[in-house]
Structure formats: C-alpha cells, structure tokens
Design a protein around this motif. Structure first.
Motif, mmCIF file in Angstrom:
data_model
loop_
_atom_site.group_PDB
_atom_site.id
_atom_site.type_symbol
_atom_site.label_atom_id
_atom_site.label_comp_id
_atom_site.label_asym_id
_atom_site.label_seq_id
_atom_site.Cartn_x
_atom_site.Cartn_y
_atom_site.Cartn_z
ATOM 1 N N TYR A 177 -15.618 7.917 -34.487
ATOM 2 C CA TYR A 177 -15.547 9.377 -34.582
ATOM 3 C C TYR A 177 -15.653 9.882 -35.824
ATOM 4 C CZ TYR A 177 -13.847 9.083 -29.868
ATOM 5 O OH TYR A 177 -13.635 8.754 -28.475
ATOM 6 N N ASN A 178 -16.373 9.000 -36.913
ATOM 7 C CA ASN A 178 -16.600 9.392 -38.387
ATOM 8 C C ASN A 178 -15.342 10.176 -38.827
ATOM 9 O OD1 ASN A 178 -18.219 9.691 -40.469
ATOM 10 N ND2 ASN A 178 -18.971 11.710 -39.831
ATOM 11 N N LEU A 179 -14.210 9.308 -38.817
ATOM 12 C CA LEU A 179 -13.047 9.628 -39.361
ATOM 13 C C LEU A 179 -12.543 8.755 -40.411
ATOM 14 C CD1 LEU A 179 -10.980 10.639 -35.978
ATOM 15 C CD2 LEU A 179 -12.333 12.230 -37.442
ATOM 16 N N GLN A 180 -11.834 9.322 -41.279
ATOM 17 C CA GLN A 180 -11.200 8.553 -42.370
ATOM 18 C C GLN A 180 -9.868 7.879 -41.788
ATOM 19 O OE1 GLN A 180 -12.547 7.897 -45.294
ATOM 20 N NE2 GLN A 180 -14.226 9.040 -44.303
ATOM 21 N N SER A 181 -9.247 6.832 -42.173
ATOM 22 C CA SER A 181 -8.159 6.021 -42.019
ATOM 23 C C SER A 181 -6.754 7.022 -42.010
ATOM 24 C CB SER A 181 -7.827 4.955 -42.869
ATOM 25 O OG SER A 181 -7.504 4.896 -44.283
ATOM 26 N N GLU A 182 -6.827 7.749 -42.959
ATOM 27 C CA GLU A 182 -5.488 9.046 -43.065
ATOM 28 C C GLU A 182 -5.878 9.766 -41.655
ATOM 29 O OE1 GLU A 182 -8.365 10.113 -46.181
ATOM 30 O OE2 GLU A 182 -7.677 8.433 -45.450
ATOM 31 N N GLU A 183 -6.907 10.201 -41.466
ATOM 32 C CA GLU A 183 -7.123 10.857 -40.093
ATOM 33 C C GLU A 183 -6.691 10.304 -39.055
ATOM 34 O OE1 GLU A 183 -10.664 12.757 -42.875
ATOM 35 O OE2 GLU A 183 -11.150 12.028 -40.861
ATOM 36 N N VAL A 184 -7.034 9.144 -38.625
ATOM 37 C CA VAL A 184 -6.462 8.468 -37.467
ATOM 38 C C VAL A 184 -5.181 8.208 -37.531
ATOM 39 C CG1 VAL A 184 -7.005 6.315 -36.243
ATOM 40 C CG2 VAL A 184 -8.913 7.557 -37.369
ATOM 41 N N TYR A 185 -4.693 7.740 -38.544
ATOM 42 C CA TYR A 185 -3.265 7.371 -38.618
ATOM 43 C C TYR A 185 -2.440 8.809 -38.331
ATOM 44 C CZ TYR A 185 -3.532 2.872 -40.611
ATOM 45 O OH TYR A 185 -3.321 1.475 -40.936
ATOM 46 N N LEU A 186 -2.702 9.954 -38.746
ATOM 47 C CA LEU A 186 -2.399 11.100 -38.617
ATOM 48 C C LEU A 186 -2.281 11.492 -37.000
ATOM 49 C CD1 LEU A 186 -0.699 13.673 -39.469
ATOM 50 C CD2 LEU A 186 -3.029 14.583 -40.157
ATOM 51 N N LEU A 187 -3.425 11.297 -36.306
ATOM 52 C CA LEU A 187 -3.612 11.428 -34.990
ATOM 53 C C LEU A 187 -2.669 10.527 -34.194
ATOM 54 C CD1 LEU A 187 -7.481 11.996 -34.751
ATOM 55 C CD2 LEU A 187 -5.810 13.834 -34.192
ATOM 56 N N LEU A 188 -2.421 9.417 -34.621
ATOM 57 C CA LEU A 188 -1.605 8.509 -33.949
ATOM 58 C C LEU A 188 -0.332 8.721 -33.889
ATOM 59 C CD1 LEU A 188 -1.079 5.723 -32.589
ATOM 60 C CD2 LEU A 188 -1.115 4.673 -34.721
ATOM 61 N N PHE A 189 0.060 9.486 -35.102
ATOM 62 C CA PHE A 189 1.724 9.861 -35.225
ATOM 63 C C PHE A 189 1.808 11.031 -34.479
ATOM 64 C CE2 PHE A 189 4.575 12.603 -37.341
ATOM 65 C CZ PHE A 189 5.632 11.633 -37.134
ATOM 66 N N LEU A 190 0.684 11.978 -34.266
ATOM 67 C CA LEU A 190 1.069 13.247 -33.729
ATOM 68 C C LEU A 190 1.036 13.023 -32.364
ATOM 69 C CD1 LEU A 190 -1.041 15.462 -35.778
ATOM 70 C CD2 LEU A 190 1.197 15.465 -35.855
ATOM 71 N N SER A 191 0.369 11.899 -31.780
ATOM 72 C CA SER A 191 0.325 11.676 -30.324
ATOM 73 C C SER A 191 1.486 11.379 -29.829
ATOM 74 C CB SER A 191 -0.877 10.720 -29.949
ATOM 75 O OG SER A 191 -0.552 9.647 -30.621
ATOM 76 N N GLN A 192 2.542 10.839 -30.672
ATOM 77 C CA GLN A 192 3.888 10.016 -30.145
ATOM 78 C C GLN A 192 4.950 11.188 -30.767
ATOM 79 O OE1 GLN A 192 3.127 6.499 -32.262
ATOM 80 N NE2 GLN A 192 2.312 5.440 -30.534
ATOM 81 N N ASN A 193 4.663 12.003 -31.368
ATOM 82 C CA ASN A 193 5.738 12.896 -32.132
ATOM 83 C C ASN A 193 5.288 14.138 -32.000
ATOM 84 O OD1 ASN A 193 7.681 14.192 -34.057
ATOM 85 N ND2 ASN A 193 8.666 12.062 -34.141
ATOM 86 N N HIS A 194 6.228 15.018 -31.461
ATOM 87 C CA HIS A 194 5.908 16.411 -31.013
ATOM 88 C C HIS A 194 6.874 17.456 -32.012
ATOM 89 C CE1 HIS A 194 3.030 15.197 -28.286
ATOM 90 N NE2 HIS A 194 4.056 14.398 -27.600
ATOM 91 N N ASP A 195 7.748 16.646 -32.952
ATOM 92 C CA ASP A 195 8.670 17.633 -33.635
ATOM 93 C C ASP A 195 7.892 18.169 -34.920
ATOM 94 O OD1 ASP A 195 10.626 16.695 -31.979
ATOM 95 O OD2 ASP A 195 11.205 14.886 -33.159
ATOM 96 N N MET A 196 8.353 19.310 -35.485
ATOM 97 C CA MET A 196 7.983 19.946 -36.391
ATOM 98 C C MET A 196 8.554 19.197 -37.710
ATOM 99 S SD MET A 196 8.193 24.060 -35.966
ATOM 100 C CE MET A 196 9.768 23.933 -35.325
ATOM 101 N N HIS A 197 7.449 18.874 -38.723
ATOM 102 C CA HIS A 197 7.704 18.447 -39.850
ATOM 103 C C HIS A 197 7.223 19.058 -41.390
ATOM 104 C CE1 HIS A 197 8.928 14.558 -37.862
ATOM 105 N NE2 HIS A 197 8.139 14.784 -37.116
#
Length: 455
Positions: free
Chosen positions: A333-353
């Motif tokens: 998907y032509n993404l950087q590692s930090e972008e993939v890590y962020l999507l991974l976290f957001l897919s599992q956590n829906h709280d506000m931070h």
C-alpha cells in the motif's frame, strides 16, 4: 520410469496450496530453495519436488527432506525436461492452488501466505507479484504493473502488450494459479519446445480468467540467468520454428482477448514479441539508487546482541518479528512503517488519545505521528476531530483526537489481522495447548505486576 518418496501420513486432507519445484543436478542450491519453502509463515501446503533424472546428490537430498517433513513429496523420473516434470507434478497435485518455484531460487517467508490471502480476499483467478532479481550479493526490485488491485483480463493484456517479453508476465514463479482452471481446460506445458513454454502456458491460462490481482510486494528471489536458445545447442532452423510457434500463440491470445478493431490497432505491438528477447531485468551497480545488498531488503536482527542477556532483548525480538509480518503491507500500500503501526493500533482501540499517547503506543516521535496522520488522511484512510478535556492528574487542559477509520481501509485491516495471526503463529510455533494456557496466565500476571508500578 517414475517412483516416489513420501513420508507415511494418516492425514487424508488436501492441502490448500501445491508448491511445485522441478530440479536437475541442483545439489548446490536445492537446500536453500526447500528451506525457504518449509519456513513459510503459511504451512498448509504440499511440496512436490520433481527430480528430473539428476546425476548428482539432488535426489538423495530431496528424499532426506521427505523423511523429515510429511508435506514433502519427491517424484523421481528419467530426464525428460522441465516441462514434463511440471506436467507430472500438476497431475499429482492435491492443492486448490498451484505455486511454482525454480530450484535455483527461493521465497520470502510471507510469499505463499500473501499470494493466498490475495486470492481469497479478491474474486480473482490469478495473482501476480513483484520479485527480486539477484546477481551475486546485489538485488533489485522488479515488477511491471505499479498499482495494487484487481484487473480484468483485457486490462492485464494491455499492460502485457507494452512489454511483451518481460519475465514479469512470462514466468510461472511469481504467480498463484487455480488448479480447477488448469484441470477444467486441460492446460499443460508444451514438452516439444524449450523456449517460452511457461509463457505459452500463461497465455492459455489467462484466456480463461476473468480477473487478475496485482501484488506489488516482491516475494520471490530470482537468481539464475536461464539458458538462452543459443546456449542450448539448438539449431537455427529449430530456433526459428519454436519462436514462430510461440508467436502464433501470442497472436492468437490477443485476437481472443480483444475484438478485431482493437487487435488491428495494436497489431504492431504484438509483433514486437517476435523481435524482443526475454527480459528478466538487469541489476545495476550497487552504488545506484534502488539497488540493495542482499539482506538489506529484509527485516534483520543484530546477531551479536543475541549473545547477551540484555533487558531490551525480548522487546527487540518481538518488535522485529512483528515488523517482518507487517512489511508486506507497507510494500503493498506504499505506506511507511509508522503509518501501518498506527492503523494497527487504531483498528484495535477506539478510545480518544492525545498525540503524545499515540506516539508512545506506536513507538515513534510525535513529528512522525503527525506526518503519519496527515498522510493517512490525505489518502482517505481516516479522519479525525479534536476535543479538549481536563486531565484528572494535572488538572490542565489536554487535546484529544477522536479518529475514525474510513471504509477504504477495510482491505488493509483484513491484512493487518492476517499479519497478526502470522506473528502469533511464528512466536508460538511448537507450543502445546497446555503451554499456551500457561503462557497466557503468566503473561497476565506479568502485566498486572507492571501496571501496579506504572499506575
């Protein structure tokens, strides 16, 4: 004469994928090839090793693998050529899908699983991937179509027409095939020719497809410069005859895919195939951009740190393993590692931070988090709103991000879930159910101890 070697097994279940490796006098390379297949993240496959009358120790090496691993099935036969070897293996294959590997080459750990996940996630009859071209210790990323996604047969043929002799289209080893299509239309390799026989098979197969999925991730290491017709000692007359035969296949293919008007408009491009030589792509000198040293393309660990009982070692190894499992998604998907890590976290956590909390969770500086958020928003993956709130501890005002993932992320989230399953499969490989339960209980107690200190 054909005889087979296979470990006795009580399992009658058919594997999902049949991986076919023809080999002849390959004792110097076959171990590297087979090891890369048996170490795949995905394990539900059978490996068909077809020994084409080798005169060296290749056959014996293959038999040793069959004794140790029930997935390995060795077929010994007299020397009749690579096409006949592949045909015999296709007949014996029990898998739903067919994957081909050359004995000189090897697979990335995620290769089979990634090809299969594409075939399952999208309604396609063929998956085509990018690959690495290897010369000595240098590699280059190769692939013609630069966008991920589904293509119709006509769209794929239009791309192929631009580079008719490119290895990307002609070879078998960067593709995943449906065995049902091969059987339904009685497709097989032409044993009468020794040039472009795999390309002819592809042309026939593509004629019967509806959709083809393009995967930009390089998952195959192509090493050997395959023998040209001139190095095989074939006469000029026979060479011309074979090239003419293949060209007629090529012309027939385009007449079938396109209507007469479109074919006439593109006829000159079709004729380029007859003039072009098969092109596997060069690997430029190491100092040029885009050229890597072999090993630099993969997630690596420092072997020296493994010699010491370093406090951070466990965290380091788990992070590197997760990075390996997520790397195909960054490619695809032509993404950087930090972008993939962020999507991974957001897919599992829906709280506000807060931004600081998000940066801590993905292990990146705040500036990298801001860049990742902005890029993902620009690509339509997410949106967010900001809210102010009172921090209970400091009683100061903090800004919270309420981030919403948009529907376009669904394919990525599906693959993130598969990547996590691969990660758990790797780190818990060989664990019994009792050991897994014990690990879960111990992990729970460790977590409670850490929380007591940090809260």
């Amino acid at each position: 004469m054909i005889y087979e070697t296979q470990q006795e097994t009580d399992s009658l279940e058919s594997p999902i994928v049949s991986i076919i490796v023809p080999l002849y006098n390959a004792e110097s390379v076959i171990t590297r090839c087979v090891d890369s297949i048996l170490k795949q993240n995905f394990s539900d496959f059978e490996l068909l090793l077809v020994d084409d009358g080798s005169l060296d120790a290749s056959g014996r090496i293959c038999d040793e693998y069959a004794k140790k691993d029930a997935r390995v099935h060795v077929i010994h036969k007299e020397n009749t050529g690579v096409s006949d070897s592949r045909n015999i293996a296709i007949q014996k294959a029990r898998g739903t899908y067919l994957q081909f590997v050359d004995s000189d080459d090897w697979l990335a750990p995620e290769a089979t699983g990634l090809l299969l996940s594409c075939a399952k996630a999208y309604p396609c009859d063929l998956v085509v991937s990018h690959f690495y071209r290897v010369i000595d210790n240098r590699i280059a990323h190769k692939g013609d179509i630069q966008e991920n996604g589904l293509l119709s047969r006509e769209e794929f043929a239009s791309y192929m027409m631009e580079k008719p002799a490119d290895f990307y289209y002609g070879v078998l080893w960067n593709k995943l095939y449906k065995k049902s299509l091969v059987e339904l239309f009685h497709l097989k390799m032409d044993t009468e020719i020794s040039w472009c026989e795999d390309f002819m098979f592809n042309l026939e197969y593509i004629c019967h497809t509806k959709n083809i999925y393009v995967l930009r991730v390089p998952i195959y290491y192509y090493v050997k410069t395959k023998h040209s017709l001139s190095t095989q000692g074939i006469s000029l007359t026979k060479t011309i005859k074979m090239k003419t035969m293949v060209f007629e296949y090529y012309k027939k293919f385009y007449k079938e895919v396109f209507d007469e008007k479109d074919y006439e408009r593109s006829r000159l491009q079709v004729y380029r195939f007859f003039l072009d030589a098969a092109n596997d792509g060069i690997v430029p000198p190491a100092q040029l951009p885009g050229v890597l040293r072999l090993g630099e393309e993969r997630t690596q660990i420092n072997p020296k740190v493994l010699e010491n009982d370093i406090t951070l070692l466990d965290v380091y190894l788990k992070r590197k393993c997760l990075e390996l499992c997520l790397k195909p998604i960054t490619f695809r998907y032509n993404l950087q590692s930090e972008e993939v890590y962020l999507l991974l976290f957001l897919s599992q956590n829906h709280d506000m931070h807060t931004r600081k909390e998000l940066a801590d969770f993905i292990g990146q500086p705040k500036r990298k988090l801001d860049g990742a958020l902005q890029k993902l928003k620009t690509h339509g993956y997410l949106t967010w709103t900001e809210h102010t709130s009172k921090d209970k501890t400091s009683k100061s005002t903090v800004r919270l991000l309420d981030i919403q993932l948009l529907p376009i992320t669904e394919p990525i989230l599906y693959e993130l879930n598969e990547a996590q399953e691969n990660y758990h499969h790797i780190i818990f490989s060989g664990f019994t159910e009792t050991e897994l339960n014990e690990y879960e209980e111990l992990s729970k107690r460790l977590k409670e101890n850490i929380i007591k200190i940090l809260l």
